[in-house]
Design a protein around this motif. Structure first.
Motif, PDB file in Angstrom:
ATOM      1  N   ALA A 148      52.218 -42.710  -1.311  1.00 13.02           N
ATOM      2  CA  ALA A 148      51.565 -42.870  -3.002  1.00 13.02           C
ATOM      3  C   ALA A 148      51.285 -41.851  -3.427  1.00 13.02           C
ATOM      4  N   TYR A 149      51.363 -41.808  -4.896  1.00 14.13           N
ATOM      5  CA  TYR A 149      51.053 -40.994  -5.556  1.00 14.13           C
ATOM      6  C   TYR A 149      49.392 -40.704  -5.707  1.00 14.13           C
ATOM      7  N   ASN A 150      48.931 -39.329  -5.489  1.00 12.20           N
ATOM      8  CA  ASN A 150      47.452 -39.388  -5.482  1.00 12.20           C
ATOM      9  C   ASN A 150      47.262 -37.846  -6.402  1.00 12.20           C
ATOM     10  N   PRO A 151      46.518 -37.911  -7.462  1.00 12.09           N
ATOM     11  CA  PRO A 151      46.288 -36.862  -8.317  1.00 12.09           C
ATOM     12  C   PRO A 151      45.551 -35.806  -7.391  1.00 12.09           C
ATOM     13  N   ALA A 152      44.778 -36.072  -6.573  1.00 12.12           N
ATOM     14  CA  ALA A 152      44.347 -34.939  -5.953  1.00 12.12           C
ATOM     15  C   ALA A 152      45.261 -34.389  -4.860  1.00 12.12           C
ATOM     16  N   ASN A 153      46.403 -34.781  -4.701  1.00 15.83           N
ATOM     17  CA  ASN A 153      47.336 -33.965  -3.973  1.00 15.83           C
ATOM     18  C   ASN A 153      48.545 -33.743  -4.701  1.00 15.83           C
ATOM     19  N   ASN A 154      48.743 -34.580  -5.620  1.00 14.07           N
ATOM     20  CA  ASN A 154      50.001 -34.086  -6.521  1.00 14.07           C
ATOM     21  C   ASN A 154      49.409 -33.596  -7.548  1.00 14.07           C
TER      22      ASN A 154
END
Length: 199
Positions: A148-154
């Motif tokens: 899943a796309y996660n702004p905290a990781n990606n």
């Protein structure tokens, strides 16, 4: 943000069945034999230690449509290397970066989610779609490679206050995303000797 990676390595799963390429500055965590239901259980992390994708095999692939949600396709590419022999009557595997849910939502929460990975579902043709099903056929049952796309990781440019799905679309323009896409679409049946498991 810099350009896409130019130096790549190849990883082969401990069972010797699948290989993929990944940026040399990233690392692969492969706790061989520790998957709760057997199969492969591999995580890929970037130089900052943030997870970019997970590879799992021996995953059950059954699905039901359920409630349809507003749908967004951000990116797609066929993956012929994973097509099972004799499966011409089925949909071939495709890499997708897709989303479901509320386009104005500030963050991910069911049913609003964006995810990249490999699917065997036919391309959607309307404004709504079934829940995401990012699995593909792989003996003995199925497999997944994505997350899943996660702004905290990606790492995503732009205004942090943008809606979650707007951030997902922006992420698709980044060099990091190009590396993720190249890595996942490089997944293929392994040939040759098995690599040493990553530490």
């Amino acid at each position: 943000m810099g350009p896409p990676s130019s130096d790549w390595k190849t990883f082969t799963t401990s069972d010797g069945t699948l290989s993929f390429d990944y940026p040399a500055t990233w690392s692969v965590k492969d706790p061989a034999g520790q998957a709760p239901l057997g199969g492969e259980f591999v995580d890929v992390v970037n130089a900052a230690g943030k997870q970019m994708a997970a590879l799992r095999t021996n995953v059950v692939t059954g699905t039901e449509c359920g409630d349809q949600q507003p749908y967004l396709l951000i990116d797609s590419q066929p993956m012929q290397a994973l097509t099972e022999p004799g499966s011409a009557d089925q949909n071939g595997p495709r890499y997708v970066f897709e989303a479901r849910g509320d386009f104005s939502a500030a963050q991910a929460s069911p049913p609003t989610i964006a995810s990249y990975g490999i699917t065997m579902m036919p391309p959607e043709t309307g404004p709504t779609a079934c829940p995401m099903f990012q699995l593909f056929l792989w003996p003995p049952s199925g497999a997944l490679f994505g997350q899943a796309y996660n702004p905290a990781n990606n790492t995503t440019p732009g205004d942090p206050g943008l809606p979650y799905l707007a951030k997902a679309k922006l992420y698709a323009t980044t060099a990091e995303y190009q590396d993720v896409r190249k890595m996942i679409t490089s997944l293929r049946p392994a040939k040759g000797p098995v690599s040493e498991p990553a530490k």
